[in-house]
Design a protein around this motif. Structure first.
Motif, PDB file in Angstrom:
ATOM      1  N   HIS A  68     -12.647   7.552   4.006  1.00  0.00           N
ATOM      2  CA  HIS A  68     -13.276   8.872   4.083  1.00  0.00           C
ATOM      3  C   HIS A  68     -13.600   9.142   5.549  1.00  0.00           C
ATOM      4  N   PRO A  69     -13.279  10.328   6.064  1.00  0.00           N
ATOM      5  CA  PRO A  69     -13.496  10.572   7.497  1.00  0.00           C
ATOM      6  C   PRO A  69     -14.958  10.602   7.917  1.00  0.00           C
ATOM      7  N   GLU A  70     -15.859  10.850   6.966  1.00  0.00           N
ATOM      8  CA  GLU A  70     -17.274  10.990   7.325  1.00  0.00           C
ATOM      9  C   GLU A  70     -18.167   9.899   6.748  1.00  0.00           C
ATOM     10  N   ARG A  71     -17.609   9.033   5.938  1.00  0.00           N
ATOM     11  CA  ARG A  71     -18.432   7.988   5.322  1.00  0.00           C
ATOM     12  C   ARG A  71     -17.834   6.612   5.594  1.00  0.00           C
ATOM     13  N   ILE A  72     -18.618   5.763   6.219  1.00  0.00           N
ATOM     14  CA  ILE A  72     -18.234   4.383   6.481  1.00  0.00           C
ATOM     15  C   ILE A  72     -19.142   3.486   5.637  1.00  0.00           C
ATOM     16  N   PRO A  73     -18.596   2.513   4.926  1.00  0.00           N
ATOM     17  CA  PRO A  73     -19.446   1.636   4.110  1.00  0.00           C
ATOM     18  C   PRO A  73     -20.504   0.936   4.962  1.00  0.00           C
ATOM     19  N   ALA A  74     -21.712   0.879   4.456  1.00  0.00           N
ATOM     20  CA  ALA A  74     -22.803   0.234   5.188  1.00  0.00           C
ATOM     21  C   ALA A  74     -22.584  -1.270   5.253  1.00  0.00           C
ATOM     22  N   ALA A  75     -22.879  -1.838   6.410  1.00  0.00           N
ATOM     23  CA  ALA A  75     -22.762  -3.287   6.577  1.00  0.00           C
ATOM     24  C   ALA A  75     -23.830  -3.979   5.738  1.00  0.00           C
ATOM     25  N   PRO A  76     -23.462  -4.975   4.944  1.00  0.00           N
ATOM     26  CA  PRO A  76     -24.466  -5.673   4.133  1.00  0.00           C
ATOM     27  C   PRO A  76     -25.507  -6.386   4.990  1.00  0.00           C
ATOM     28  N   GLU A  77     -25.087  -6.811   6.174  1.00  0.00           N
ATOM     29  CA  GLU A  77     -25.998  -7.495   7.099  1.00  0.00           C
ATOM     30  C   GLU A  77     -25.646  -7.079   8.526  1.00  0.00           C
ATOM     31  N   PRO A  78     -26.503  -6.305   9.191  1.00  0.00           N
ATOM     32  CA  PRO A  78     -26.198  -5.877  10.559  1.00  0.00           C
ATOM     33  C   PRO A  78     -26.000  -7.069  11.486  1.00  0.00           C
ATOM     34  N   LYS A  79     -24.961  -6.987  12.295  1.00  0.00           N
ATOM     35  CA  LYS A  79     -24.655  -8.063  13.234  1.00  0.00           C
ATOM     36  C   LYS A  79     -24.616  -7.524  14.655  1.00  0.00           C
ATOM     37  N   ASN A  80     -24.628  -8.459  15.602  1.00  0.00           N
ATOM     38  CA  ASN A  80     -24.570  -8.128  17.019  1.00  0.00           C
ATOM     39  C   ASN A  80     -23.116  -8.239  17.474  1.00  0.00           C
ATOM     40  N   LEU A  81     -22.491  -7.111  17.791  1.00  0.00           N
ATOM     41  CA  LEU A  81     -21.061  -7.076  18.067  1.00  0.00           C
ATOM     42  C   LEU A  81     -20.799  -6.599  19.489  1.00  0.00           C
ATOM     43  N   LEU A  82     -19.761  -7.146  20.094  1.00  0.00           N
ATOM     44  CA  LEU A  82     -19.370  -6.785  21.450  1.00  0.00           C
ATOM     45  C   LEU A  82     -17.953  -6.224  21.436  1.00  0.00           C
ATOM     46  N   VAL A  83     -17.780  -5.066  22.049  1.00  0.00           N
ATOM     47  CA  VAL A  83     -16.457  -4.467  22.223  1.00  0.00           C
ATOM     48  C   VAL A  83     -16.165  -4.434  23.718  1.00  0.00           C
ATOM     49  N   VAL A  84     -15.092  -5.095  24.135  1.00  0.00           N
ATOM     50  CA  VAL A  84     -14.711  -5.125  25.541  1.00  0.00           C
ATOM     51  C   VAL A  84     -13.553  -4.151  25.740  1.00  0.00           C
ATOM     52  N   GLY A  85     -13.810  -3.085  26.468  1.00  0.00           N
ATOM     53  CA  GLY A  85     -12.808  -2.052  26.678  1.00  0.00           C
ATOM     54  C   GLY A  85     -13.220  -0.764  25.997  1.00  0.00           C
ATOM     55  N   SER A  86     -13.154   0.348  26.736  1.00  0.00           N
ATOM     56  CA  SER A  86     -13.626   1.626  26.194  1.00  0.00           C
ATOM     57  C   SER A  86     -12.516   2.658  26.123  1.00  0.00           C
TER      58      SER A  86
END
Length: 681
Positions: free
Chosen positions: A378-396
């Motif tokens: 769905h373009p406007e709905r993303i499933p909620a994460a069951p447990e929030p985590k600390n994530l790193l994205v390298v590159g923008s």
């Protein structure tokens, strides 16, 4: 947030004959790449538009008879009662959201191929079909053929009513309708009552429209889709001539006028060549000669531009094909005061190219397009994460920003780090080239959303090493470090280096990073998309003498799929670029490019230039990902061009898919739902 009063006019109802559209947003007919054998994908895609607030949602061109046979494209079929069930499911899904449904019925006439179904191609005259490389000719329709065609239209209207459609279209546009072919003197050489003068040539269109109204019986509305001006092709129908004459002659007959320009390549012009609202010059007269509502397109994404069209009396309904693909929820976002969240179409025509390949549509801005049913996205709905985590994205770049945005919407804490001062990766560089400024929307949409989110931190000017990743303590890292252009000449037509290129040739990275090229330049383009020709035009504008060499038979060959190739060549000619198609480079030495014909290998006169710019293939920047994996310090996913260099759409999709996979919503075996045929034997 609430509706800005400036935009309230967009949400006024509009009466269309016996039905009323709930607002002025009209998702016009467009191809989707879903064949009649893929109804679930087609239904889910269009239902999403209705959910997103489009007041009217239309099915694409539906062929009314087997003699309408565009063999190589996934055109909808509407031949008989067996086709009704899937269409009835579509109209029901659209109706659930309070929207009207429309179907565009038609016969492709001389645009047919006659290869799949075994019937002669039909046209007004005995002429070759409108695809020069296809060795097929059309039969000049006799009176019985014409009567049969009219009966087919009548029967299709009845099926449209049975399927529950609110509006039925009579299609006469894009040089792809038998009604258009009878109308234009470029194809109609008849001497009977259906040929010759204007009144005779418009006769069949008028008869079909009148009979469609008879069959509709004011139970459903009747629309006509008509190209009032030819910007390509024979250019026999012009808004200052017979294009206007047709509208005046039939002005009050349909319940709705859907007007555009022809051919399709100009109706769906890209942002490189056509600004928002470019068709107004040719279509604005229509409302002055009819009292019926008018819908038109213009790649509208700005609500201010839409309101202007209404207030100035240009249109009554805002048509959207590509904007409704890029953001199915565009109307709702305006209504809810979320204009800054609109995912604006960039006008790249990757959607068009998808249909040309006969695959479900892809969209650079909307990675969920065509995945509504088969992947459940769905373009406007993303499933909620069951447990929030600390994530790193390298590159923008496009992959990194899309991945970060999707993960953040799921509720994760996301950090984005990029070594560059300006975030956006390749998009921030490429959008500076002539005609590509709208591509910055890929960056701007995602970056703006991320900047509003409390669970996102952005770090430009932050180069990251594997040791930095280990010290950061992320639960998972996504590496979106992009790619770089090769300088050795290896490209799409040759998998080995070219003598003298490595270490001597410049690459697009040099120019995109702000480098200067002084003197004449030869561009060797073995990429065949936009980069080679865009840089050639860019350098010519800066005053360089430019030679563009391409080993394939035509310049910018892949851009035929995006409908741009003829206009690209015209722009290069106007810029003074010297072009060498069907020409392969064999070596570079002392300012001389040795070349030969690609087909016969005949040696050609060498090209002398001060600089060599090679646009061939790219290599992934995968060193960081490899280092992280070897260290084993944290889970790592490499995405976008760092995995497989490709187009911007592929990078966005890669970032989105990787995020969904991390969320655990994707099948582990990677097999999504498919539409499988029903077996009868």
């Amino acid at each position: 947030m609430t509706l800005d009063p400036r935009y309230s006019v967009l949400f006024e109802p509009v009466k269309i004959g016996p039905v009323t559209a709930p607002n002025r947003f009209f998702a016009v007919p467009h191809a989707t790449g879903h064949s009649p054998l893929m109804p679930n994908g087609s239904i889910a895609m269009r239902a999403m538009k209705a959910e997103g607030g489009w007041g009217t949602v239309a099915m694409q061109l539906a062929e009314i008879d087997p003699s309408s046979d565009i063999s190589n494209l996934p055109i909808e079929k509407f031949w008989d009662e067996t086709d009704i069930a899937s269409h009835a499911r579509l109209t029901a899904r659209i109706r659930e959201h309070g929207a009207l449904s429309a179907i565009e019925i038609g016969h492709s006439g001389m645009r047919s191929r006659g290869l799949a179904n075994g019937y002669p191609v039909l046209g007004p005259s005995s002429l070759p079909v409108l695809k020069p490389e296809v060795p097929v000719q059309a039969k000049a329709m006799d009176k019985e053929d014409i009567r049969s065609l009219r009966r087919s239209y009548r029967a299709a209207v009845q099926r449209a009513k049975q399927a529950g459609y609110d509006i039925v279209y009579v299609y006469a546009a894009h040089d792809a309708s038998v009604l258009w072919h009878f109308l234009t003197p470029a194809y109609n050489f008849r001497t009977d009552e259906y040929g010759g003068n204007f009144e005779n040539r418009v006769r069949l269109l008028r008869e079909v429209l009148e009979e469609t109204k008879e069959e509709a019986r004011d139970e459903i509305a009747v629309a006509i889709r008509f190209a009032v001006h030819e910007l390509s092709g024979p250019k026999a129908i012009l808004s200052t001539g017979e294009g206007r004459d047709v509208v005046e002659r039939l002005a009050e007959l349909p319940d709705l006028w859907d007007v555009n320009v022809s051919g399709w390549s100009r109706d769906s012009g890209t942002s490189r060549f056509d600004p928002e609202g470019a068709q107004e010059e040719f279509t604005s007269f229509v409302k002055t000669v009819t009292s019926k509502p008018v819908v038109g397109v213009g790649r509208f994404t700005s609500p201010d531009a839409m309101v202007s069209q209404i207030r100035r009396g240009v249109l009554d309904l805002i048509g959207g094909a590509r904007p409704s693909i890029a953001d199915p929820f565009l109307p709702n976002k305006i209504k809810e005061g979320r204009v800054d969240e609109i995912r604006e179409c960039i006008g790249c025509n990757i959607c068009v190219a998808s249909d040309a390949y006969s695959i479900p549509l892809r969209c650079t801005q909307n990675p969920t397009m065509s995945e509504e049913w088969r992947r459940g996205w769905h373009p406007e709905r993303i499933p909620a994460a069951p447990e929030p985590k600390n994530l790193l994205v390298v590159g923008s770049g496009p992959a990194g920003l899309e991945c970060a945005f999707t993960l953040a919407r799921a509720g994760h804490q996301v950090t984005v780090a990029d070594k560059s001062t300006e975030l956006g990766g390749r998009v921030s560089k490429e959008c500076r080239l002539k005609g590509l400024s709208a591509w910055s929307r890929v960056r701007d949409y995602r970056l703006y959303q991320l900047q509003q989110m409390a669970n996102v931190v952005l770090y430009p000017e932050s180069e990251v090493t594997a040791d930095d990743v280990a010290d950061f303590g992320a639960d998972h890292v996504f590496v979106a470090t992009g790619s770089h252009w090769r300088d050795d000449g290896l490209g799409r037509s040759r998998y080995t280096a070219i003598q003298g290129f490595r270490g001597n040739a410049l690459t697009p990275d040099h120019i995109l990073d702000g480098g200067i090229i002084a003197g004449s330049v030869v561009v060797y383009d073995d990429d065949h998309y936009y980069m080679g020709n865009a840089l050639a035009e860019h350098l010519a504008a800066l005053g360089s003498e430019v030679h563009l060499v391409c080993p394939l038979p035509s310049i910018a060959g892949w851009m035929g799929y995006t409908l741009e190739q003829p206009r690209v060549v015209a722009a290069l000619m106007e810029a003074g670029v010297k072009m060498y198609p069907n020409t392969t480079a064999t070596g570079w030495e002392n300012g001389v490019l040795r070349i030969k014909r690609s087909d016969t290998y005949q040696e050609l006169q060498p090209i002398r230039a001060d600089n060599l710019l090679t646009v061939t293939a790219r290599l992934p920047n995968d060193a960081l990902g490899e280092a992280i994996r070897k260290s084993g310090s944290v889970g790592c996913t490499v995405i976008g061009d760092a995995v497989a260099p490709g187009i911007i759409q592929a990078a966005v999709f890669s970032g989105h898919k990787a995020a969904r996979e991390f969320l655990g919503t994707e099948p582990e075996n990677r097999i999504f739902r498919r539409e499988t045929p029903k077996l009868f034997v």
